[in-house]
Design a protein around this motif. Structure first.
Motif, PDB file in Angstrom:
ATOM      1  N   ARG A  34      26.594  -7.883  93.647  1.00 50.78           N
ATOM      2  CA  ARG A  34      25.332  -7.155  93.807  1.00 50.78           C
ATOM      3  C   ARG A  34      25.336  -6.397  95.132  1.00 50.78           C
ATOM      4  NH1 ARG A  34      21.918 -12.558  92.847  1.00 50.78           N
ATOM      5  NH2 ARG A  34      23.120 -12.904  94.758  1.00 50.78           N
ATOM      6  N   SER A  35      24.731  -5.232  95.121  1.00 49.22           N
ATOM      7  CA  SER A  35      24.724  -4.399  96.323  1.00 49.22           C
ATOM      8  C   SER A  35      23.827  -4.982  97.395  1.00 49.22           C
ATOM      9  CB  SER A  35      24.259  -2.985  95.982  1.00 49.22           C
ATOM     10  OG  SER A  35      23.001  -3.020  95.335  1.00 49.22           O
ATOM     11  N   ARG A  36      24.305  -4.906  98.625  1.00 44.98           N
ATOM     12  CA  ARG A  36      23.482  -5.301  99.763  1.00 44.98           C
ATOM     13  C   ARG A  36      23.469  -4.223 100.843  1.00 44.98           C
ATOM     14  NH1 ARG A  36      27.854  -9.004 100.729  1.00 44.98           N
ATOM     15  NH2 ARG A  36      29.195  -8.240 102.394  1.00 44.98           N
ATOM     16  N   GLY A  37      24.204  -3.132 100.596  1.00 43.83           N
ATOM     17  CA  GLY A  37      24.226  -2.033 101.546  1.00 43.83           C
ATOM     18  C   GLY A  37      25.237  -0.994 101.104  1.00 43.83           C
ATOM     19  N   ALA A  38      25.421   0.033 101.934  1.00 45.23           N
ATOM     20  CA  ALA A  38      26.402   1.078 101.645  1.00 45.23           C
ATOM     21  C   ALA A  38      26.693   1.845 102.925  1.00 45.23           C
ATOM     22  CB  ALA A  38      25.891   2.030 100.560  1.00 45.23           C
ATOM     23  N   ILE A  39      27.857   2.474 102.979  1.00 42.93           N
ATOM     24  CA  ILE A  39      28.198   3.352 104.093  1.00 42.93           C
ATOM     25  C   ILE A  39      28.589   4.710 103.533  1.00 42.93           C
ATOM     26  CG2 ILE A  39      28.875   1.479 105.618  1.00 42.93           C
ATOM     27  CD1 ILE A  39      31.754   2.069 105.007  1.00 42.93           C
ATOM     28  N   SER A  40      28.428   5.746 104.340  1.00 43.35           N
ATOM     29  CA  SER A  40      28.700   7.098 103.842  1.00 43.35           C
ATOM     30  C   SER A  40      29.238   7.990 104.945  1.00 43.35           C
ATOM     31  CB  SER A  40      27.426   7.730 103.266  1.00 43.35           C
ATOM     32  OG  SER A  40      26.523   8.068 104.294  1.00 43.35           O
ATOM     33  N   VAL A  41      29.851   9.084 104.501  1.00 44.87           N
ATOM     34  CA  VAL A  41      30.237  10.194 105.375  1.00 44.87           C
ATOM     35  C   VAL A  41      29.511  11.430 104.868  1.00 44.87           C
ATOM     36  CG1 VAL A  41      32.121  11.615 106.256  1.00 44.87           C
ATOM     37  CG2 VAL A  41      32.494   9.174 105.834  1.00 44.87           C
ATOM     38  N   THR A  42      28.939  12.191 105.786  1.00 41.28           N
ATOM     39  CA  THR A  42      28.095  13.339 105.434  1.00 41.28           C
ATOM     40  C   THR A  42      28.544  14.584 106.183  1.00 41.28           C
ATOM     41  OG1 THR A  42      26.207  11.871 105.119  1.00 41.28           O
ATOM     42  CG2 THR A  42      25.716  14.209 105.427  1.00 41.28           C
ATOM     43  N   GLY A  43      28.467  15.725 105.519  1.00 38.91           N
ATOM     44  CA  GLY A  43      28.805  16.979 106.175  1.00 38.91           C
ATOM     45  C   GLY A  43      28.185  18.166 105.457  1.00 38.91           C
ATOM     46  N   PRO A  44      28.247  19.336 106.066  1.00 43.00           N
ATOM     47  CA  PRO A  44      27.696  20.540 105.445  1.00 43.00           C
ATOM     48  C   PRO A  44      28.559  21.014 104.287  1.00 43.00           C
ATOM     49  CG  PRO A  44      28.765  21.099 107.508  1.00 43.00           C
ATOM     50  CD  PRO A  44      28.783  19.606 107.417  1.00 43.00           C
ATOM     51  N   THR A  45      27.924  21.461 103.219  1.00 44.06           N
ATOM     52  CA  THR A  45      28.633  21.873 102.010  1.00 44.06           C
ATOM     53  C   THR A  45      29.616  23.000 102.274  1.00 44.06           C
ATOM     54  OG1 THR A  45      26.676  21.241 100.750  1.00 44.06           O
ATOM     55  CG2 THR A  45      28.277  22.620  99.625  1.00 44.06           C
ATOM     56  N   THR A  46      29.352  23.821 103.265  1.00 45.95           N
ATOM     57  CA  THR A  46      30.200  24.975 103.545  1.00 45.95           C
ATOM     58  C   THR A  46      31.617  24.590 103.929  1.00 45.95           C
ATOM     59  OG1 THR A  46      29.306  24.963 105.805  1.00 45.95           O
ATOM     60  CG2 THR A  46      28.321  26.501 104.219  1.00 45.95           C
ATOM     61  N   ARG A  47      31.805  23.410 104.520  1.00 50.01           N
ATOM     62  CA  ARG A  47      33.153  23.023 104.940  1.00 50.01           C
ATOM     63  C   ARG A  47      33.536  21.601 104.544  1.00 50.01           C
ATOM     64  NH1 ARG A  47      32.515  19.439 108.897  1.00 50.01           N
ATOM     65  NH2 ARG A  47      30.807  19.651 110.398  1.00 50.01           N
ATOM     66  N   PHE A  48      32.578  20.812 104.086  1.00 50.39           N
ATOM     67  CA  PHE A  48      32.819  19.390 103.827  1.00 50.39           C
ATOM     68  C   PHE A  48      33.221  19.170 102.370  1.00 50.39           C
ATOM     69  CE2 PHE A  48      31.315  15.077 102.763  1.00 50.39           C
ATOM     70  CZ  PHE A  48      31.948  14.342 103.756  1.00 50.39           C
ATOM     71  N   LYS A  49      34.398  18.604 102.158  1.00 50.41           N
ATOM     72  CA  LYS A  49      34.901  18.299 100.816  1.00 50.41           C
ATOM     73  C   LYS A  49      34.857  16.781 100.647  1.00 50.41           C
ATOM     74  CE  LYS A  49      35.754  22.655 100.470  1.00 50.41           C
ATOM     75  NZ  LYS A  49      34.747  23.499  99.761  1.00 50.41           N
ATOM     76  N   PRO A  50      33.836  16.250  99.964  1.00 51.38           N
ATOM     77  CA  PRO A  50      33.629  14.800  99.942  1.00 51.38           C
ATOM     78  C   PRO A  50      34.771  14.011  99.320  1.00 51.38           C
ATOM     79  CG  PRO A  50      32.212  15.907  98.332  1.00 51.38           C
ATOM     80  CD  PRO A  50      32.816  16.971  99.182  1.00 51.38           C
ATOM     81  N   GLU A  51      35.465  14.577  98.310  1.00 51.09           N
ATOM     82  CA  GLU A  51      36.573  13.856  97.677  1.00 51.09           C
ATOM     83  C   GLU A  51      37.681  13.544  98.688  1.00 51.09           C
ATOM     84  OE1 GLU A  51      34.431  16.215  94.595  1.00 51.09           O
ATOM     85  OE2 GLU A  51      35.269  16.655  96.576  1.00 51.09           O
ATOM     86  N   ARG A  52      37.838  14.400  99.667  1.00 52.90           N
ATOM     87  CA  ARG A  52      38.873  14.191 100.679  1.00 52.90           C
ATOM     88  C   ARG A  52      38.613  12.923 101.490  1.00 52.90           C
ATOM     89  NH1 ARG A  52      39.492  18.061 105.988  1.00 52.90           N
ATOM     90  NH2 ARG A  52      41.005  16.764 107.125  1.00 52.90           N
ATOM     91  N   PHE A  53      37.327  12.573 101.660  1.00 47.81           N
ATOM     92  CA  PHE A  53      36.976  11.440 102.508  1.00 47.81           C
ATOM     93  C   PHE A  53      36.673  10.167 101.726  1.00 47.81           C
ATOM     94  CE2 PHE A  53      35.818  15.316 104.775  1.00 47.81           C
ATOM     95  CZ  PHE A  53      36.495  15.123 105.965  1.00 47.81           C
ATOM     96  N   ALA A  54      36.712  10.267 100.394  1.00 51.34           N
ATOM     97  CA  ALA A  54      36.395   9.097  99.569  1.00 51.34           C
ATOM     98  C   ALA A  54      37.296   7.897  99.863  1.00 51.34           C
ATOM     99  CB  ALA A  54      36.451   9.474  98.091  1.00 51.34           C
ATOM    100  N   PRO A  55      38.632   8.067  99.987  1.00 47.64           N
ATOM    101  CA  PRO A  55      39.464   6.899 100.276  1.00 47.64           C
ATOM    102  C   PRO A  55      39.112   6.229 101.609  1.00 47.64           C
ATOM    103  CG  PRO A  55      40.805   8.707  99.457  1.00 47.64           C
ATOM    104  CD  PRO A  55      39.445   9.271  99.731  1.00 47.64           C
ATOM    105  N   ALA A  56      38.802   7.023 102.630  1.00 47.01           N
ATOM    106  CA  ALA A  56      38.460   6.451 103.938  1.00 47.01           C
ATOM    107  C   ALA A  56      37.155   5.675 103.882  1.00 47.01           C
ATOM    108  CB  ALA A  56      38.365   7.557 104.985  1.00 47.01           C
TER     109      ALA A  56
END
Length: 258
Positions: A213-235
């Protein structure tokens, strides 16, 4: 002898609270001029009160801007969330050093996301997040990462509360939300593609207890113009798994097997 009634303006406490109220709306940090304007206070008054609140650790100054401080957060979020934050900080800092983008740690609060920590650096983005801020779970990567593992009752509550569109990209139908959550359960990674704020993209991974069961989460956030979220998914996934192992190693009273 007739008593003299005095008409006074807002008390010092009331003026100080107006600053806190502005900063608690999820707008992140603000400069003095904007903070004073939104709180409807003279700039000199806002400056004096803000600095007094900084001494009490109720506010913090980041560069030339102000944000809610750790003391206010500690008073409002309870011991368990503060412990999670302390255990998580080394993992969040390592994640930041790896990606140099904005990092968040969040937990579930009711049917909302509660931001427990935020780390920013030189490559800041205009995400409407701040420590102690809350957002709808279905509009954020953090929220969806937790919602995917929160159980059917939580999902039912979120849907019943209404999937209100914040942007043209917000998931606003139960069917689409169910499909997205199923993908998150399969991959362990959630995305927010401008679903809460236009121009902002996030990738998140959940923190789970021994029952999954979930008790929290962590994320990486950036501007859409330069941030490619799939690139940071493994990290993000690696950091979440490492933090998860550490939290379970410590063992907490609310972890049934801990």
């Amino acid at each position: 002898m007739r008593s003299i009634e005095r008409t006074a303006g807002p008390s010092v406490l009331g003026r100080a609270f107006s600053l806190l109220d502005v900063l608690s709306t999820g707008t992140g940090s603000l400069g003095l001029a904007e903070l004073a304007r939104r709180a409807d206070l003279p700039k000199a008054t806002a400056f004096r009160l803000a600095n007094q609140l900084i001494e009490l650790q109720v506010l913090e100054r980041v560069g030339s801007e102000y944000q809610l401080g750790v003391k206010l957060f500690e008073l409002g979020t309870g011991t368990r969330n503060q412990e999670l934050r302390e255990v998580a900080l080394p993992f969040l800092e390592d994640l930041y050093e790896a990606v140099h983008e904005t990092i968040h740690l969040a937990v579930i609060d009711g049917s909302e996301v509660l931001y427990v920590e935020k780390i920013v650096g030189r490559r800041t983005c205009a995400a409407s997040s701040a420590r102690g801020a809350r957002k709808p779970m279905y509009t954020t990567a953090l929220g969806k990462a937790m919602l995917a593992f929160a159980g059917p009752r939580m999902l039912e509550t979120v849907v019943q509360n209404g999937l209100v569109r914040r942007t043209p990209y917000t998931i606003s139908t139960p069917g689409r939300l169910h499909q997205d959550l199923q993908r998150i359960r399969e991959s362990g990674v959630a995305y927010d593609r401008e679903e809460h704020d236009l121009g902002i993209t996030c990738v998140a991974s959940p923190l789970l207890d021994r029952q999954g069961r979930s008790r929290g989460a962590i994320s990486v956030t950036g501007p859409t113009t330069r941030f490619k979220p799939e690139r940071f998914a493994p990290a993000v996934r690696t950091a979440a798994l490492g933090l998860n192992r550490r939290w379970l190693e410590i063992g907490r009273p609310d972890d049934p097997d801990g």
